[in-house]
Design an enzyme around this catalytic site. Structure first.
Site, PDB file in Angstrom:
ATOM      1  CE  LYS A   1      38.746  25.310  10.714  1.00  0.00           C
ATOM      2  NZ  LYS A   1      38.509  26.625  11.317  1.00  0.00           N
TER       3      LYS A   1
ATOM      4  NE  ARG B   1      40.142  27.094  18.673  1.00  0.00           N
ATOM      5  CZ  ARG B   1      40.252  27.972  17.681  1.00  0.00           C
ATOM      6  NH1 ARG B   1      39.199  28.367  17.036  1.00  0.00           N
ATOM      7  NH2 ARG B   1      41.407  28.493  17.344  1.00  0.00           N
TER       8      ARG B   1
ATOM      9  NE  ARG C   1      53.131  27.234   5.021  1.00  0.00           N
ATOM     10  CZ  ARG C   1      52.225  27.970   5.649  1.00  0.00           C
ATOM     11  NH1 ARG C   1      51.365  28.682   4.966  1.00  0.00           N
ATOM     12  NH2 ARG C   1      52.169  27.975   6.965  1.00  0.00           N
TER      13      ARG C   1
ATOM     14  NE  ARG D   1      56.079  31.885   7.445  1.00  0.00           N
ATOM     15  CZ  ARG D   1      55.174  32.036   6.480  1.00  0.00           C
ATOM     16  NH1 ARG D   1      54.132  31.257   6.435  1.00  0.00           N
ATOM     17  NH2 ARG D   1      55.283  32.981   5.586  1.00  0.00           N
TER      18      ARG D   1
ATOM     19  NE  ARG E   1      49.783  24.933  13.863  1.00  0.00           N
ATOM     20  CZ  ARG E   1      50.008  25.209  12.575  1.00  0.00           C
ATOM     21  NH1 ARG E   1      51.187  24.997  12.048  1.00  0.00           N
ATOM     22  NH2 ARG E   1      49.064  25.711  11.828  1.00  0.00           N
TER      23      ARG E   1
HETATM   24  P1  AMP Z   1      42.240  30.752  14.823  1.00  0.00           P
HETATM   25  O1  AMP Z   1      42.544  31.725  13.725  1.00  0.00           O
HETATM   26  O2  AMP Z   1      40.841  30.193  14.771  1.00  0.00           O
HETATM   27  O3  AMP Z   1      43.274  29.650  14.930  1.00  0.00           O
HETATM   28  O4  AMP Z   1      42.318  31.572  16.199  1.00  0.00           O
HETATM   29  C1  AMP Z   1      43.499  32.239  16.583  1.00  0.00           C
HETATM   30  C2  AMP Z   1      43.543  32.343  18.111  1.00  0.00           C
HETATM   31  O5  AMP Z   1      42.394  33.051  18.590  1.00  0.00           O
HETATM   32  C3  AMP Z   1      43.504  31.006  18.840  1.00  0.00           C
HETATM   33  O6  AMP Z   1      44.778  30.440  18.961  1.00  0.00           O
HETATM   34  C4  AMP Z   1      42.946  31.431  20.193  1.00  0.00           C
HETATM   35  O7  AMP Z   1      43.939  32.071  20.972  1.00  0.00           O
HETATM   36  C5  AMP Z   1      41.931  32.488  19.815  1.00  0.00           C
HETATM   37  N1  AMP Z   1      40.586  31.910  19.583  1.00  0.00           N
HETATM   38  C6  AMP Z   1      39.910  31.810  18.401  1.00  0.00           C
HETATM   39  N2  AMP Z   1      38.697  31.256  18.570  1.00  0.00           N
HETATM   40  C7  AMP Z   1      38.587  30.987  19.889  1.00  0.00           C
HETATM   41  C8  AMP Z   1      37.567  30.395  20.694  1.00  0.00           C
HETATM   42  N3  AMP Z   1      36.414  29.958  20.162  1.00  0.00           N
HETATM   43  N4  AMP Z   1      37.801  30.280  22.031  1.00  0.00           N
HETATM   44  C9  AMP Z   1      38.937  30.720  22.582  1.00  0.00           C
HETATM   45  N5  AMP Z   1      39.948  31.272  21.883  1.00  0.00           N
HETATM   46  C10 AMP Z   1      39.790  31.418  20.545  1.00  0.00           C
END
Ligand code: AMP
Length: 226
Positions: A19, A93, A127, A160, A171
């Site tokens: 992505k 999300r 990795r 990791r 995940r």
């Molecule tokens: P990401 O880098 O997109 O995986 O986001 C890292 C963290 O930010 C996620 O694990 C959530 O805790 C929070 N987060 C990011 N986007 C959202 C969203 N749209 N709604 C709620 N939490 C978010």
């Protein structure tokens, strides 16, 4: 007379689906602003803003930030983008977030990257890192000279926690559970476009052709004349 055409898109895809790479190529090819909710939250934490401080533990534990806080934050960022086309990444999300976004903006298209979980697992679990130096190896593309050992120091490499097969499966399952309703929501609105494949470089031309057609068709919001 200049007509400004605004294009509003969302990109979705599980961790390890490519992505990031595809988003970057879309941003460059179509001159869209790329907005990542994760990056925005991390920037807030770094700048120690009120939201950043409040949400840090939530994010550290991999929990979702509450819908109303997240929505307010993203809508404010989108307002700042004004008359620009954009690509949203990581938001929405949840269906509540998608509805809140719909209340304000017309989403032209949702690009969903559909990469088989087995492929992602192979990618992420290959990795290995050398902890003290941060050197990263990939057992498929960039293997160490001696399996399991760092090329320079000869010290053991580790995987990791995030990249072990068990964690990766967890995940991916969590992602699927979380986003399935959002994908269904967009499918029912007729804006979901699914791109399936196992290699980013093979998926990308299809995304490019599709978005070129979308932008050329003018089937999106025209917001005035200058
Ligand atoms: P990401 O880098 O997109 O995986 O986001 C890292 C963290 O930010 C996620 O694990 C959530 O805790 C929070 N987060 C990011 N986007 C959202 C969203 N749209 N709604 C709620 N939490 C978010």
């Amino acid at each position: 007379m200049v007509v400004r055409v605004l294009f509003r898109a969302v990109i979705m895809g599980p961790p390890g689906s490519g992505k990031g790479t595809i988003s970057d190529r879309i941003r460059k090819s179509f001159e869209l602003k790329h907005l990542s909710s994760g990056d925005i939250l991390r920037a807030n934490i770094k700048a120690k803003t009120e939201i950043g401080l409040l949400m840090k533990s939530c994010i550290d534990q991999g929990q979702l930030v509450p819908d109303d806080i997240m929505t307010r934050l993203i809508l404010a960022e989108l307002r700042n983008l004004g008359q620009n086309s954009w690509l949203l990444d990581g938001f929405p999300r949840t269906v509540r977030q998608a509805e809140a976004l719909d209340d304000v903006y017309n989403i032209d298209t949702v690009v969903n990257l559909n990469v088989p979980f087995e492929t992602i697992k192979e990618r992420l679990t290959s990795r290995w890192v050398h902890l003290s130096s941060g050197r990263v190896y990939n057992t498929t593309f960039n293997p160490p000279k001696i399996p399991g050992l760092d090329d320079i120091t000869g010290e053991p490499l580790i995987q990791r926690n995030d990249d072990t097969p068990e964690t990766v499966t967890k995940r991916l399952k969590a992602y699927e559970m979380q986003t399935q309703p959002v994908l269904e929501y967009y499918r029912s609105k007729g804006v979901l476009e699914v791109f399936s494949g196992t290699e980013t470089n093979k998926i990308w031309p299809h995304v490019h052709t599709f978005l070129s057609g979308k932008l050329a068709s003018g089937n999106h919001q025209v917001t005035g004349t200058v």
